[in-house]
Write a protein that holds these residues in place. Structure first.
Motif: not given
Length: 449
Positions: A144-168
């Motif tokens: 029940g404590e007050s909290f600070f959640l720092d949550i960081g993601f690597g997206d959208t850093h390069r290198p990218y996956r091939d997105g052409t299958a999802q997006y024409n």
């Protein structure tokens, strides 16, 4: 009275390329978050390079004031660790949790969070969802404590996956500074695929907070470090480099489904958070609280903002001042060509390199009229019609550099301690900062980040 919790969600290299800004991006969760709170359409980072940007945001200080001159993975490190948001919140009885990316210190425990979760490596989409699970499990461990959640993601850093299958690529709009070619559109498809992964993670966090009954009493701050990793964007002091998305949501405190056009810097976030959480502001803060905006007041909070870059993959010191109407950039280097190593590898960069990007010149001073040149493409420095504007913008930048003891202005020697293959970086200059250049007493490092 129940205290407000804080969840800080952050990503790499997203800029403003999400659906709430009108882009055709597959980011429904970010759209939902924006509609639950406030979207800041004119927010800028204080440094368009990963580590300096995050350090400025989390200390409320400009990067050269906190000692964060370059990337952690190139040997730099936040000098004033005691000014970080996490220890300040800990001192004010918040349980602080680090999950995922931090990118301001070399050792993961260099900032004293109360709980530091192991950073998971591996395939991005699985990693992102696994990271959310880690963060939610950490919240479950609290009593029940007050909290600070720092949550960081690597997206959208390069290198990218091939997105052409999802997006024409035939139906994709390229980033504004780049030509509309299939190569660029394929590159953008990769970005879109990464953005979707990040968006799914944001949705999972919102659902996780909701299912635990925490959503109504939690301030959600969701933002990114700087512009997207395309040529003329990330690592640049134009809007494509410093412009970032920023969303804040807190039921009952932040106007739902609203947007602000006010000019803001990410160094303004720390004082705003303190005011929202009803905490004292530490004495080192250099930003300005924008609490009035959260109540629907769309007036300007600041007349100007500043940003900088010193070292990314090259030593390329620049400083910038932006007002609602003008942008002024000053470069402190005798080299007048593009520093191509500062741009991450990708299809768009490859195309520009094949067409001579590395040979294009860059002006030492740049002045842009933001009303009549919103793409910031026509330099007005030599236009006599803008002479008074140029004088004003120069004075604004000089005043800020003086007030913040910027080594580029004061002329003091500055030693950057790094572990690059070339050894330590040592920068010096002579007494006249207006006529002399700084130089690097080593060969420029090779590589990308």
């Amino acid at each position: 009275m129940e205290r407000i919790n804080l969840v800080y969600i952050h990503s790499h290299d997203v800029g403003r390329y999400i659906s709430p800004f009108g882009y055709k991006m597959d980011t429904p969760c970010l759209q939902q978050l924006a509609e639950s709170g406030m979207l800041f359409r004119n927010m800028h980072c204080a440094a368009p390079s990963c580590s300096p940007s995050r350090a400025a945001m989390l200390t409320g200080m400009y990067a050269h004031c906190s000692g964060m001159y370059g990337l952690v993975n190139r040997g730099f490190e936040l000098e004033k660790k005691e000014c970080h948001l996490a220890p300040w919140l800990s001192c004010n009885d918040y349980k602080t949790i680090l999950a995922g990316t931090q990118h301001v210190v070399k050792d993961r425990d260099g900032i004293p969070y109360d709980i530091i979760l192991e950073e998971k490596k591996g395939e991005k989409v699985l990693n992102s969802q696994r990271l959310v699970c880690q963060g939610m499990e950490a919240l479950d461990s609290l009593n029940g404590e007050s909290f600070f959640l720092d949550i960081g993601f690597g997206d959208t850093h390069r290198p990218y996956r091939d997105g052409t299958a999802q997006y024409n690529p035939a139906y994709i709009y390229p980033p504004e500074p780049l030509p509309d070619t299939r190569q660029v559109r394929e590159d953008m498809a990769g970005f879109m695929a990464e953005a979707k992964i990040f968006d799914n993670a944001v949705g999972s966090i919102i659902n996780g907070l909701d299912s635990r009954g925490l959503l109504q009493n939690t301030l959600i701050l969701c933002t990114t470090d700087h512009g997207i990793a395309f040529p003329a964007m990330k690592c640049n002091l134009n809007k494509f480099g410093t412009g970032v998305f920023c969303i804040m949501s807190l039921p009952g405190k932040i106007m739902k489904g609203s947007a602000s056009d006010a000019l803001l810097s990410q160094i303004d976030l720390f004082p705003t958070i303190c005011e929202l959480l009803e905490l004292p502001q530490p004495p080192w803060l250099q930003g300005t609280s924008f609490i009035p905006l959260l109540k629907g007041n769309n007036e300007q909070i600041r007349d100007e903002l500043f940003a900088e870059i010193t070292y990314h993959c090259n030593y390329e010191p620049q400083r910038m001042v932006r007002t609602p109407n003008y942008l002024y950039i000053r470069r402190y280097t005798s080299r007048n060509k593009v520093y191509c190593a500062d741009c991450d590898e990708g299809l768009s960069k490859q195309m520009w390199m094949e067409n001579g990007w590395q040979d294009r010149s860059v002006d030492k001073e740049q002045l842009y009229d933001l009303m009549f040149d919103p793409q910031e493409a026509k330099n007005q420095v030599n236009n006599p019609e803008y002479e008074s504007v140029l004088v004003d913008m120069r004075e604004r930048l000089d005043c800020w550099q003086h007030e913040t003891s910027d080594f580029l202005y004061t002329g003091k020697e500055c030693k950057f301690i790094t572990n690059t293959p070339e050894g330590n970086i040592y920068v010096s200059k002579d007494t006249d900062c207006n006529t002399s250049d700084l130089w690097l007493i080593q060969e420029q490092p090779k590589g990308y980040a």
